[in-house]
Motif scaffolding. Sequence first.
Motif, PDB file in Angstrom:
ATOM      1  N   ALA A 100     -51.194  54.250  92.545  1.00 43.60           N
ATOM      2  CA  ALA A 100     -51.438  54.214  91.101  1.00 43.60           C
ATOM      3  C   ALA A 100     -51.643  52.778  90.643  1.00 43.60           C
ATOM      4  N   THR A 101     -52.504  52.600  89.658  1.00 46.45           N
ATOM      5  CA  THR A 101     -52.676  51.280  89.046  1.00 46.45           C
ATOM      6  C   THR A 101     -51.718  51.080  87.890  1.00 46.45           C
ATOM      7  N   ALA A 102     -51.261  52.179  87.275  1.00 51.14           N
ATOM      8  CA  ALA A 102     -50.316  52.094  86.162  1.00 51.14           C
ATOM      9  C   ALA A 102     -49.431  53.333  86.152  1.00 51.14           C
ATOM     10  N   LEU A 158     -48.779  48.437  87.202  1.00 49.16           N
ATOM     11  CA  LEU A 158     -48.102  48.268  85.924  1.00 49.16           C
ATOM     12  C   LEU A 158     -47.044  49.356  85.809  1.00 49.16           C
ATOM     13  N   LEU A 159     -45.812  48.985  85.483  1.00 50.55           N
ATOM     14  CA  LEU A 159     -44.754  49.961  85.256  1.00 50.55           C
ATOM     15  C   LEU A 159     -44.220  49.765  83.844  1.00 50.55           C
ATOM     16  N   TRP A 160     -44.362  50.790  83.029  1.00 53.25           N
ATOM     17  CA  TRP A 160     -43.899  50.757  81.643  1.00 53.25           C
ATOM     18  C   TRP A 160     -42.929  51.915  81.478  1.00 53.25           C
ATOM     19  N   ALA A 161     -41.657  51.597  81.285  1.00 47.80           N
ATOM     20  CA  ALA A 161     -40.621  52.623  81.204  1.00 47.80           C
ATOM     21  C   ALA A 161     -39.981  52.628  79.825  1.00 47.80           C
ATOM     22  N   ARG A 191     -38.803  38.738  84.346  1.00 44.42           N
ATOM     23  CA  ARG A 191     -39.869  38.170  85.197  1.00 44.42           C
ATOM     24  C   ARG A 191     -41.249  38.691  84.810  1.00 44.42           C
ATOM     25  N   GLY A 192     -41.302  39.599  83.861  1.00 41.67           N
ATOM     26  CA  GLY A 192     -42.579  40.159  83.453  1.00 41.67           C
ATOM     27  C   GLY A 192     -43.140  41.162  84.436  1.00 41.67           C
ATOM     28  N   ARG A 193     -42.276  41.660  85.352  1.00 46.81           N
ATOM     29  CA  ARG A 193     -42.781  42.607  86.348  1.00 46.81           C
ATOM     30  C   ARG A 193     -42.873  44.018  85.796  1.00 46.81           C
TER      31      ARG A 193
END
Length: 279
Positions: A100-102, A158-161, A191-193
């Motif tokens: 996955a890209t995001a 990209l991981l947005w939780a 860290r902006g990860r």
Amino acid sequence: MPGSKDLDPSSSPRALLGAELRHAREATGLSQDELGQSLFVSGSFIGQLEAGTRRVQPDMALKLDEILGTNGFFERNCKAVNRSKYPDHFAEAAEAETIATAIRQYAPMLFPGLLQTPAYARAVNRAYDPTAPEETIDEWVEGRMVRTRLLDHPTKPLLWAVLDEAVLRRETGGRAVMAEALRHVAGLARRGRVIVQVLPFSTGAHKSMEGSMRLMDFEDAPPLVYFEGPGTGRLEDDPATVSKLRFTFELLTASALSPEKSLALIESVAQDYAHEEHP
């Protein structure tokens, strides 16, 4: 339907099988839509098989061999390719997230697997099966930690939780385990990860009160959404369903605390757990 980019067959057995499917389909002069019609699936589903985001199931493998004249190739290989260390209901989703890209996820009760520490994962798995042998718990924890290595890459995926506040407050594994888990998530965010937002209790009712969801986007395949319940899971590619759940996630991010305020809350709760553990 636009053709997919060349795959790297060395990347995974699933990618190899997908590359072979695309090669066999093109050799017969069929488009993805035409092959899909013969199998009673959409052309986008064929694209997902070729991109490696979906599994070739045994019954479909038989039909592919018949339609494409591949002399049993897909029947012979699909079982080996589909072997997984993950439970059947989750295996396809776990494999999809690796390309996955995001990934956008709402977690109502516990930290998403990609954000868990070994101690937190052990507490969760022990709660899932209180009578499991310790070796089995070890295997489950190792499998989850393998998944977290996706975040070793500096930017992808990209991981947005969005975490419900209950995730922070539900003491899982003890106060020391919770303090470590929260600090781990805070470190990734600093860290902006990852992007992390907390949906506070003060939000009240919201659109995803019925459970968790995970949206996954891909470079060369349509997006997927994964629903999960106790011992069950379903991967869905219906465009209307994906669109509806994407809107739901957007509403959750609008109702949640900002990433900055979320980080402050996470670190504050972590400090509370650490202080109470070591007065």
